[in-house]
Design an enzyme around this catalytic site. Structure first.
Site, PDB file in Angstrom:
ATOM      1  N   LYS A  72       0.880  -1.189   0.000  1.00  0.00           N
ATOM      2  CA  LYS A  72       0.000   0.000   0.000  1.00  0.00           C
ATOM      3  C   LYS A  72       0.905   1.222   0.000  1.00  0.00           C
ATOM      4  CE  LYS A  72      -1.955   3.007   1.905  1.00  0.00           C
ATOM      5  NZ  LYS A  72      -1.790   4.420   1.503  1.00  0.00           N
TER       6      LYS A  72
ATOM      7  N   GLU B 225       9.237   1.535  11.174  1.00  0.00           N
ATOM      8  CA  GLU B 225      10.314   2.508  10.920  1.00  0.00           C
ATOM      9  C   GLU B 225       9.663   3.876  11.014  1.00  0.00           C
ATOM     10  OE1 GLU B 225      13.353   1.671  10.438  1.00  0.00           O
ATOM     11  OE2 GLU B 225      13.405  -0.299   9.483  1.00  0.00           O
TER      12      GLU B 225
ATOM     13  N   CYS C 158      13.456  10.398   7.438  1.00  0.00           N
ATOM     14  CA  CYS C 158      13.355   9.936   8.831  1.00  0.00           C
ATOM     15  C   CYS C 158      14.713   9.972   9.517  1.00  0.00           C
ATOM     16  CB  CYS C 158      12.726   8.553   8.896  1.00  0.00           C
ATOM     17  SG  CYS C 158      13.501   7.358   7.815  1.00  0.00           S
TER      18      CYS C 158
ATOM     19  N   GLU D  67       9.847  16.024  15.569  1.00  0.00           N
ATOM     20  CA  GLU D  67      10.266  15.796  14.187  1.00  0.00           C
ATOM     21  C   GLU D  67       9.536  16.792  13.284  1.00  0.00           C
ATOM     22  OE1 GLU D  67       8.978  12.278  11.985  1.00  0.00           O
ATOM     23  OE2 GLU D  67      11.047  11.992  11.366  1.00  0.00           O
TER      24      GLU D  67
HETATM   25  P1  NAD Z   1       1.565   8.633   7.708  1.00  0.00           P
HETATM   26  O1  NAD Z   1       2.257   7.871   8.747  1.00  0.00           O
HETATM   27  O2  NAD Z   1       0.178   9.060   7.987  1.00  0.00           O
HETATM   28  O3  NAD Z   1       1.520   7.819   6.327  1.00  0.00           O
HETATM   29  C1  NAD Z   1       2.424   6.759   6.019  1.00  0.00           C
HETATM   30  C2  NAD Z   1       1.658   5.631   5.332  1.00  0.00           C
HETATM   31  O4  NAD Z   1       0.658   5.136   6.239  1.00  0.00           O
HETATM   32  C3  NAD Z   1       0.895   6.064   4.079  1.00  0.00           C
HETATM   33  O5  NAD Z   1       0.936   5.019   3.124  1.00  0.00           O
HETATM   34  C4  NAD Z   1      -0.522   6.234   4.588  1.00  0.00           C
HETATM   35  O6  NAD Z   1      -1.501   6.064   3.580  1.00  0.00           O
HETATM   36  C5  NAD Z   1      -0.614   5.123   5.601  1.00  0.00           C
HETATM   37  N1  NAD Z   1      -1.643   5.308   6.617  1.00  0.00           N
HETATM   38  C6  NAD Z   1      -2.173   6.479   7.085  1.00  0.00           C
HETATM   39  N2  NAD Z   1      -3.111   6.226   8.010  1.00  0.00           N
HETATM   40  C7  NAD Z   1      -3.181   4.889   8.158  1.00  0.00           C
HETATM   41  C8  NAD Z   1      -3.933   4.018   8.983  1.00  0.00           C
HETATM   42  N3  NAD Z   1      -4.828   4.484   9.847  1.00  0.00           N
HETATM   43  N4  NAD Z   1      -3.724   2.692   8.891  1.00  0.00           N
HETATM   44  C9  NAD Z   1      -2.807   2.202   8.032  1.00  0.00           C
HETATM   45  N5  NAD Z   1      -2.066   2.973   7.213  1.00  0.00           N
HETATM   46  C10 NAD Z   1      -2.245   4.298   7.274  1.00  0.00           C
HETATM   47  O7  NAD Z   1       2.456   9.861   7.342  1.00  0.00           O
HETATM   48  P2  NAD Z   1       1.996  11.217   6.630  1.00  0.00           P
HETATM   49  O8  NAD Z   1       0.676  11.685   7.077  1.00  0.00           O
HETATM   50  O9  NAD Z   1       2.154  11.003   5.181  1.00  0.00           O
HETATM   51  O10 NAD Z   1       3.117  12.191   7.194  1.00  0.00           O
HETATM   52  C11 NAD Z   1       2.934  12.811   8.457  1.00  0.00           C
HETATM   53  C12 NAD Z   1       4.224  12.873   9.213  1.00  0.00           C
HETATM   54  O11 NAD Z   1       4.761  11.563   9.385  1.00  0.00           O
HETATM   55  C13 NAD Z   1       5.362  13.610   8.543  1.00  0.00           C
HETATM   56  O12 NAD Z   1       5.268  14.962   8.673  1.00  0.00           O
HETATM   57  C14 NAD Z   1       6.543  13.025   9.244  1.00  0.00           C
HETATM   58  O13 NAD Z   1       6.768  13.620  10.474  1.00  0.00           O
HETATM   59  C15 NAD Z   1       6.151  11.599   9.436  1.00  0.00           C
HETATM   60  N6  NAD Z   1       6.691  10.721   8.395  1.00  0.00           N
HETATM   61  C16 NAD Z   1       7.748   9.962   8.710  1.00  0.00           C
HETATM   62  C17 NAD Z   1       8.303   9.144   7.747  1.00  0.00           C
HETATM   63  C18 NAD Z   1       9.486   8.298   8.034  1.00  0.00           C
HETATM   64  O14 NAD Z   1      10.113   7.782   7.114  1.00  0.00           O
HETATM   65  N7  NAD Z   1       9.822   8.087   9.265  1.00  0.00           N
HETATM   66  C19 NAD Z   1       7.783   9.102   6.463  1.00  0.00           C
HETATM   67  C20 NAD Z   1       6.667   9.874   6.176  1.00  0.00           C
HETATM   68  C21 NAD Z   1       6.129  10.677   7.166  1.00  0.00           C
END
Ligand code: NAD
Length: 481
Positions: free
Chosen positions: A177, A252, A286, A383
């Protein structure tokens, strides 16, 4: 040449077939804000179908395939990816907003992951264990079965490589996904995998919203392992959902990577790492180094040199390949600007600049260096995921360690000193999944186990460790007298 906007981009891949979905989502170019295509809005039903297709692959040809054949297929995928580096890089730059050279590095890394895990597929195995008289005991390494992979938008290709690559190497069947903001290279990767001969159902891709397709995947009872990369909050939700099915989860999550710069450091060598590790991918990394800890005797010199480097940074459209591109989305831009508002009370040491003629609809933010910043300030603790670094002074080694360990994260950290004994002491004292001595990031090596401590997550990906994580150890104890 891959076409980033081929009809397949608005479809899901399930059991080897590209299917339409009732609804689609827009693909926005972060450099301009323009809609450049559509992707599928996968549903819980699509996830269910994908899990069924993956299980069929496990029960069929894929599940019976010898490890070396899996490895050959992965190696072939890697070769196809390598042949398409430029096309993939352009696709990623347009979809994610990262400068072309970073997108190119991501595509090269994806090829390298496929090559590494292709070569490793038949080299992970069990052992025999000396035991009681009359017994022969051995262990088998077996795939989990169907694995779920929920990935973010910041490094889609690299994270597909380390997560899906390792899972396929161990003989799992994957349901991927991708993030709703960045699906194109995931879909392109799936097409290349098909071309390389990956059997139907071994890799299924269901783009969609996190709250729909993502939530359905993490709670699905047919999934035997979940790998998640993204935010702390969502990671916690995924772990909770997976807990209902009592399955292992690799998380992660974020970081607040410190670099500790001691007065005896080689500042010429350190400078590019200090700045670029914070600004790479506009800080949306990250493992970004967002905290620079500086010993007081070199404060003036280091801050001056970092400020000069910041002033030279240019922000512009991804395809023009400047130092920084835009942020992924308007939402992320607002989020980062919220942190800049929180930093209104802090001294600004330097800012970068926008290039002339910036497109109006792009999600551009100026890189900003703050210092001195107190350890308990929000910008030194949370972060930001944007082009922002804070500089924090320290006097002693003990104080530096306390500051480095003084957040809820522990993903990556760097130590700059010529003192070998101090290097060894600090490498142990710092709470962090990876520690770099006189570098930061180590070039991102696919061979190096990677993962967090604390709110940075748990489990390890990359290197051979990922292969252990994506497999189950079975002990066979035969009594033969
Ligand atoms: P997120 O964690 O919401 O999204 C990451 C993935 O999880 C996406 O594929 C998303 O569709 C999915 N997702 C979202 N809600 C979900 C749920 N309830 N159940 C299962 N999967 C779900 O991240 P975001 O909203 O895109 O970004 C927000 C913040 O997250 C960023 O500002 C940053 O601080 C952090 N982030 C960290 C990393 C990392 O590599 N550590 C990467 C992206 C974002």
């Amino acid at each position: 040449m891959l076409d980033s906007l081929s009809p397949d981009t608005a479809r899901v891949l399930i059991g080897g077939a590209w299917r339409d979905t009732a609804e689609t989502l827009p693909v926005l170019n972060p450099s301009t804000g323009e809609e450049i295509g559509r992707i599928a809005r996968g549903t819980a039903q699509d996830i269910d179908d994908a899990v069924t297709a993956a299980q069929a692959a496990m029960d069929g040809d894929w599940g019976r395939m010898p490890a070396f054949e899996r490895g050959r297929i992965l190696t072939r995928i890697g070769r196809l990816v390598a042949e398409q580096v430029e096309a993939l890089a352009e696709m990623e730059a347009t979809d994610v907003g990262k400068p072309l050279k970073q997108a190119r590095a991501d595509a090269v890394a994806l090829a390298r992951y496929c090559e590494f895990y292709g070569g490793a597929a038949d080299k992970v195995h069990g052992t025999t264990i000396p035991y009681l008289d009359g017994y022969t005991v051995y262990t088998l390494r077996e795939p989990h079965g169907v694995t779920g992979h929920i990935i973010p938008w910041n490094y889609p290709m690299q994270i597909i490589g380390r997560s899906v690559g390792a899972a396929l190497a161990m003989g799992n069947a994957c349901v991927l996904k991708p993030a709703e903001d960045a699906c194109l290279t995931a879909l392109a990767f799936a097409r290349l995998a098909q071309e390389a001969g990956l059997p139907a159902g071994a890799l299924n891709v269901v783009p969609g919203l996190g709250s729909e397709a993502g939530a359905a995947l993490s709670a699905h009872p047919g999934i035997r392992h979940i790998s998640f990369t993204g935010s702390v909050a969502t990671g916690g939700a995924v772990q909770k959902a997976a807990g209902g099915n009592v399955i292992p989860v690799t998380l992660e999550l974020g970081g607040k990577g410190p670099q500790l710069v001691f007065e005896d450091a080689d500042l010429d060598a350190a400078l590019p790492f200090l700045v670029n590790a914070g600004l790479q991918n506009a800080g949306q990394t990250c493992s970004a180094s967002s905290r620079i800890l500086v010993q007081r005797p070199i404060w003036d010199e280091l801050v001056r040199r970092m400020s000069d480097a910041y002033a030279a940074k240019r922000v512009g459209p991804a395809m023009e390949d400047h130092d920084l591109g835009p942020l992924i989305s308007a939402v992320q831009k607002r989020r980062v600007e919220g942190f800049l508002d929180k930093g209104a009370d802090l001294p600004v040491l330097a800012r970068g600049a926008f290039v002339e003629g910036l497109p109006e609809g792009g999600n551009y933010v100026l890189p900003t260096l703050y210092g001195p910043v107190a350890q308990d300030h929000a910008l030194a603790q949370q972060e930001i995921f944007g082009p922002v670094q804070v500089v924090i002074p320290f006097d002693t080694e003990e104080e530096a360690v306390a500051i480095a360990n003084g957040t809820e994260f522990g993903l990556t950290s760097g130590i700059w000193t010529r003192d070998g004994a101090r290097q060894m002491r600090l490498a142990r004292a710092i709470r962090s999944g990876q520690v770099y001595i006189n570098n930061y990031g180590a070039g991102g090596g696919v061979e190096l186990p990677f993962g967090g401590i604390g709110k940075s997550g748990h489990g390890r990906e990359k290197g051979f460790e990922a292969l252990y994580g994506f497999s189950v150890l079975k002990t066979v104890a035969a009594y033969h007298g």
